[in-house]
Design an enzyme around this catalytic site. Structure first.
Site, mmCIF file in Angstrom:
data_model
loop_
_atom_site.group_PDB
_atom_site.id
_atom_site.type_symbol
_atom_site.label_atom_id
_atom_site.label_comp_id
_atom_site.label_asym_id
_atom_site.label_seq_id
_atom_site.Cartn_x
_atom_site.Cartn_y
_atom_site.Cartn_z
ATOM 1 N N LEU A 95 0.836 -1.219 0.000
ATOM 2 C CA LEU A 95 0.000 0.000 0.000
ATOM 3 C C LEU A 95 0.858 1.252 0.000
ATOM 4 O O LEU A 95 0.422 2.317 -0.436
ATOM 5 C CB LEU A 95 -0.921 0.008 1.228
ATOM 6 C CG LEU A 95 -1.979 -1.087 1.260
ATOM 7 C CD1 LEU A 95 -2.673 -1.128 2.619
ATOM 8 C CD2 LEU A 95 -3.011 -0.857 0.150
ATOM 9 N N GLY A 96 2.049 1.138 0.516
ATOM 10 C CA GLY A 96 2.929 2.310 0.522
ATOM 11 C C GLY A 96 4.143 2.093 1.397
ATOM 12 O O GLY A 96 4.194 1.145 2.200
ATOM 13 N N HIS A 97 5.128 2.945 1.187
ATOM 14 C CA HIS A 97 6.337 2.911 2.006
ATOM 15 C C HIS A 97 6.396 4.201 2.800
ATOM 16 O O HIS A 97 6.135 5.270 2.254
ATOM 17 C CB HIS A 97 7.595 2.848 1.133
ATOM 18 C CG HIS A 97 7.664 1.636 0.261
ATOM 19 N ND1 HIS A 97 8.047 0.413 0.741
ATOM 20 C CD2 HIS A 97 7.392 1.478 -1.050
ATOM 21 C CE1 HIS A 97 7.999 -0.467 -0.257
ATOM 22 N NE2 HIS A 97 7.598 0.161 -1.359
ATOM 23 N N GLY A 101 8.749 2.000 7.561
ATOM 24 C CA GLY A 101 8.560 0.648 7.051
ATOM 25 C C GLY A 101 7.632 0.606 5.851
ATOM 26 O O GLY A 101 7.432 1.613 5.177
ATOM 27 N N VAL A 103 3.791 -0.719 4.287
ATOM 28 C CA VAL A 103 2.430 -1.127 4.655
ATOM 29 C C VAL A 103 1.883 -2.048 3.553
ATOM 30 O O VAL A 103 1.933 -1.711 2.367
ATOM 31 C CB VAL A 103 1.506 0.095 4.839
ATOM 32 C CG1 VAL A 103 0.105 -0.344 5.251
ATOM 33 C CG2 VAL A 103 2.079 1.053 5.894
ATOM 34 N N ASP A 206 2.261 13.072 15.081
ATOM 35 C CA ASP A 206 2.612 12.913 13.660
ATOM 36 C C ASP A 206 1.380 13.197 12.787
ATOM 37 O O ASP A 206 1.041 12.419 11.889
ATOM 38 C CB ASP A 206 3.155 11.504 13.425
ATOM 39 C CG ASP A 206 3.994 11.418 12.157
ATOM 40 O OD1 ASP A 206 4.314 12.474 11.565
ATOM 41 O OD2 ASP A 206 4.335 10.285 11.744
HETATM 42 P P1 ATP Z 1 5.758 8.138 7.677
HETATM 43 O O1 ATP Z 1 6.516 6.872 7.708
HETATM 44 O O2 ATP Z 1 6.619 9.334 7.702
HETATM 45 O O3 ATP Z 1 4.689 8.174 8.716
HETATM 46 P P2 ATP Z 1 3.714 7.590 5.762
HETATM 47 O O4 ATP Z 1 2.613 7.874 6.707
HETATM 48 O O5 ATP Z 1 3.502 7.986 4.344
HETATM 49 O O6 ATP Z 1 5.051 8.239 6.255
HETATM 50 P P3 ATP Z 1 3.347 4.789 6.335
HETATM 51 O O7 ATP Z 1 2.678 5.109 7.613
HETATM 52 O O8 ATP Z 1 4.337 3.693 6.337
HETATM 53 O O9 ATP Z 1 4.092 6.064 5.760
HETATM 54 O O10 ATP Z 1 2.216 4.467 5.278
HETATM 55 C C1 ATP Z 1 2.517 4.266 3.929
HETATM 56 C C2 ATP Z 1 1.249 4.359 3.123
HETATM 57 O O11 ATP Z 1 0.448 3.209 3.366
HETATM 58 C C3 ATP Z 1 0.353 5.527 3.507
HETATM 59 O O12 ATP Z 1 0.745 6.687 2.829
HETATM 60 C C4 ATP Z 1 -1.017 5.033 3.091
HETATM 61 O O13 ATP Z 1 -1.257 5.382 1.752
HETATM 62 C C5 ATP Z 1 -0.912 3.527 3.241
HETATM 63 N N1 ATP Z 1 -1.627 3.055 4.442
HETATM 64 C C6 ATP Z 1 -1.174 3.088 5.709
HETATM 65 N N2 ATP Z 1 -2.059 2.559 6.565
HETATM 66 C C7 ATP Z 1 -3.123 2.177 5.818
HETATM 67 C C8 ATP Z 1 -4.407 1.584 6.111
HETATM 68 N N3 ATP Z 1 -4.760 1.255 7.354
HETATM 69 N N4 ATP Z 1 -5.254 1.350 5.091
HETATM 70 C C9 ATP Z 1 -4.924 1.690 3.817
HETATM 71 N N5 ATP Z 1 -3.753 2.266 3.474
HETATM 72 C C10 ATP Z 1 -2.855 2.502 4.454
#
Ligand code: ATP
Ligand code: MG
Length: 372
Positions: A95-97, A101, A103, A206
């Site tokens: 879903l994303g980095h 880490g 997701v 955050d």
């Molecule tokens: P940071 O690490 O600085 O907090 P971030 O929030 O972009 O940055 P992550 O929290 O790792 O990084 O999330 C990465 C991506 O995964 C998010 O931008 C979002 O698009 C997706 N994501 C995270 N949690 C969920 C969820 N519960 N359901 C759907 N997508 C999600």
């Protein structure tokens, strides 16, 4: 926990002695532990149910209460059965980095539930792992339709996996330039989510668009709030940089409080309204972490203001108040809830957000199809 660790040590010693492969440690948090009176920040925790909504008793929640109860019950069932472990999870798409880490969208096989699993590599001692797991226990107490559902966490080898509710609309950072009537409803949910956390004496720490999630039902939920100091510290050791959504006082290394979350709320919504980061001199390429010097302008300069004429007066005022340079001049939680911008969109109309999420996802799908 003590018994579990001592059992693990004994097993490791035996396995080593027999020349066997060492089984990785898996820690499961207790599902129904009575909440402690103090949270990890050493602050007194208000455990009265619904206390977060005291100031908003007349505010209709976007979710009917029975569906909330159902999801809590489902959640407890999963945990009580001790089913949240690596073996039961089938990882699907990424879903994303983030900075910490990756997701994944994943299936929890026994329950058939779709999860979002955040996997963070962490090279830390067993003692720290133990501390993180106990700090995460407060997440089981979070019961709000504006906070992401938490299903459980476990360590396998040198990584922690955090299992949460999957939001099919993803995070707001990829939407950009959101119309004000939609953004207003989103702001109501975010303010309610923050007010809830603050009532539990939890600071989010955050607040930013990528930590605000939406789904096609029109729900908006906050994620990635700093309940575990050890987890936050362990990640910070690997990823160096300063968050561009941080309040000026935090960039300057001063004390952090509710007011700092309020700044981050303001700058996030200003970005979502404008479709770009509010400080033109700050180029956020990937992620939100930047070298500290680049963020000095947030400390030195006047706060940016939304262009009047393009946005309503209450919205412009709301952002201006949240982004006051002096922390004490920013609105307190009850002032946020009572602000005209929030009051006027506090109509429980999830349909507006739902339709906008569905339409944007469809546009994105068509765009992707067209580019193939
Ligand atoms: P940071 O690490 O600085 O907090 P971030 O929030 O972009 O940055 P992550 O929290 O790792 O990084 O999330 C990465 C991506 O995964 C998010 O931008 C979002 O698009 C997706 N994501 C995270 N949690 C969920 C969820 N519960 N359901 C759907 N997508 C999600
Ligand atoms: Mg995040």
């Amino acid at each position: 926990m003590k018994a579990m660790l001592s059992y693990y040590y004994t097993t490791v010693m035996e396995q080593q002695g027999n020349g066997q492969l060492i089984v990785p440690l898996q820690i499961y948090p207790r599902a129904c532990k009575p909440p402690g009176k103090r949270n990890i920040h050493g602050l007194k925790v208000n455990t009265r149910a619904g206390s977060a909504n005291n100031s908003s008793a007349a505010i209709p929640d976007s979710l009917p209460s029975h569906s909330l109860k159902k999801s809590s019950a489902e959640l407890k069932k999963i945990l009580a059965n001790g089913q949240m472990n690596e073996q039961d999870i089938r990882y699907r798409d990424i879903l994303g980095h983030g900075n910490g880490g990756t997701v994944y969208k994943a299936n929890h096989v026994p329950s058939g539930k779709i999860l979002a699993v955040k996997v963070i590599p962490l090279d830390i001692t067993l003692e720290l792992q133990k501390q993180i797991m106990s700090e995460l226990e407060i997440l089981y107490k979070c019961d709000s339709s504006y906070i992401i559902g938490f299903y459980g966490a476990f360590f396998v080898e040198n990584r922690i996996s955090l299992c949460t509710e999957f939001m099919d609309g993803g995070s707001l950072d990829v939407y950009r330039k959101i119309p004000e009537h939609v953004l207003g409803r989103i702001a109501v949910a975010v303010v309610k989510g923050l007010t809830y956390l603050w009532s539990l004496k939890i600071l989010h720490r955050d607040v930013k668009p990528s930590n605000m999630l939406v789904n096609t039902r029109g729900q908006v939920k906050l994620c990635d709030f700093g309940v575990s100091t050890q987890l936050v510290n362990s990640i910070a050791k690997t990823y160096v940089g300063t968050n561009a959504y941080m309040a000026p006082e935090r960039i300057s290394g001063e004390q952090y409080g509710i007011h700092s979350d309020v700044w981050s709320l303001g700058i996030s919504f200003m970005e979502l309204a404008l479709g770009r980061f509010p400080y033109p001199q700050i180029q956020k390429n990937q992620g939100s972490l930047m070298p500290l010097q680049l963020l000095q302008c947030i400390v030195d300069e006047e706060s940016p203001v939304l262009p009047v004429g393009e946005f309503s007066e209450p919205f412009v005022h709301f952002i201006t108040q949240c982004m006051r340079k002096q922390p004490k001049e920013r609105p307190a939680p009850e002032e946020l809830m009572g602000h005209l911008f929030i009051v006027q969109y506090n109509d429980g109309n999830a349909e507006v957000v739902s339709m906008w999420v569905c339409r944007t996802l469809e546009e994105r799908r068509l765009q992707q199809q067209g580019s193939q």
